[in-house]
Design a protein around this motif. Sequence first.
Motif, PDB file in Angstrom:
ATOM      1  N   LYS A  41       0.827  -1.209   0.000  1.00 57.84           N
ATOM      2  CA  LYS A  41       0.000   0.000   0.000  1.00 57.84           C
ATOM      3  C   LYS A  41       0.861   1.260   0.000  1.00 57.84           C
ATOM      4  CE  LYS A  41      -4.275  -1.718   2.110  1.00 57.84           C
ATOM      5  NZ  LYS A  41      -5.233  -1.561   3.236  1.00 57.84           N
ATOM      6  N   GLN A  43       3.988   1.458  -1.170  1.00 64.47           N
ATOM      7  CA  GLN A  43       4.643   1.550  -2.473  1.00 64.47           C
ATOM      8  C   GLN A  43       3.670   2.071  -3.524  1.00 64.47           C
ATOM      9  OE1 GLN A  43       8.017   0.957  -3.219  1.00 64.47           O
ATOM     10  NE2 GLN A  43       7.304   2.027  -5.056  1.00 64.47           N
ATOM     11  N   GLU A  44       2.417   1.666  -3.415  1.00 68.14           N
ATOM     12  CA  GLU A  44       1.395   2.163  -4.339  1.00 68.14           C
ATOM     13  C   GLU A  44       1.233   3.678  -4.199  1.00 68.14           C
ATOM     14  OE1 GLU A  44      -3.367   1.511  -5.356  1.00 68.14           O
ATOM     15  OE2 GLU A  44      -2.450   0.513  -3.631  1.00 68.14           O
ATOM     16  N   TYR A  45       1.298   4.161  -2.965  1.00 68.95           N
ATOM     17  CA  TYR A  45       1.213   5.606  -2.713  1.00 68.95           C
ATOM     18  C   TYR A  45       2.357   6.336  -3.424  1.00 68.95           C
ATOM     19  CZ  TYR A  45       1.383  10.022  -0.128  1.00 68.95           C
ATOM     20  OH  TYR A  45       1.424  11.354   0.206  1.00 68.95           O
ATOM     21  N   ASN A  47       4.160   5.255  -5.969  1.00 70.00           N
ATOM     22  CA  ASN A  47       3.989   5.121  -7.426  1.00 70.00           C
ATOM     23  C   ASN A  47       2.997   6.154  -7.958  1.00 70.00           C
ATOM     24  OD1 ASN A  47       5.750   2.966  -7.372  1.00 70.00           O
ATOM     25  ND2 ASN A  47       4.143   1.405  -7.410  1.00 70.00           N
ATOM     26  N   LYS A  48       1.900   6.341  -7.236  1.00 62.59           N
ATOM     27  CA  LYS A  48       0.903   7.332  -7.650  1.00 62.59           C
ATOM     28  C   LYS A  48       1.481   8.741  -7.588  1.00 62.59           C
ATOM     29  CE  LYS A  48      -3.305   4.791  -6.419  1.00 62.59           C
ATOM     30  NZ  LYS A  48      -4.500   4.761  -5.527  1.00 62.59           N
TER      31      LYS A  48
END
Length: 221
Positions: A41, A43-45, A47-48
């Motif tokens: 979660k 890492q997704e932040y 990436n976004k």
Amino acid sequence: MNTTIILIFVLVIVSVFFIVQYKSNYEKGLSYHSPRLLAPKRQEYINKAERYIKKVGIIIGLFASFPLMIMCAFLLAEVGASVILLIIITFIAIECLAIYLLYRLFKRNVKNQRVLLEQMSDSDFELLLRINKEIYLFKYFPPFVLCKDKLYLFTSFTVREIDPTSIKEISFTYVKGGNMVVRINLGERTSITIYRNLYSILEEIIKRYNPDVLIQSLNGL
């Protein structure tokens, strides 16, 4: 005129260089930091946030081009094509430097957030997501973050670490666009600009660590 343009261009280059190279005490301590693996979660932040940087850069570049084209259209008949060409080249170079500066500042911000994401607790991360939901423009660039009982203030150029228990007083002044300048007194004064709807979250954080702090509420002291 040519000399003036060259001097302006050199001044812009020097300014960009010093702004990019400037580091706060907190950032100096990260010189030898090696990135660690983030939870999915988090890492997704990141990436976004990185994708958002690219979109913002493209949009700013497009909007910055319009004034240049309009100016050239008005000046073409008055000063001639050769002077216009010099002006165009100069302004394009300055525009590219400005976009580069913004990109580097955004990248620095994301890098600093990543370091904090590696350390923060799940509750701190949830608070970060809560702050991000309240941001309309420049998402993924929070003005403040809580991590391991420390408050981190993100300014235009850098990040500052603050012990929330040392804060003595909080006040604010409204500015244009629904924003406010928040002044934080901890023996010395510092300030950040935030959206009004983020102030209650900042107030909540500070009161958690310092219940007796003198803090200006949205309805007054």
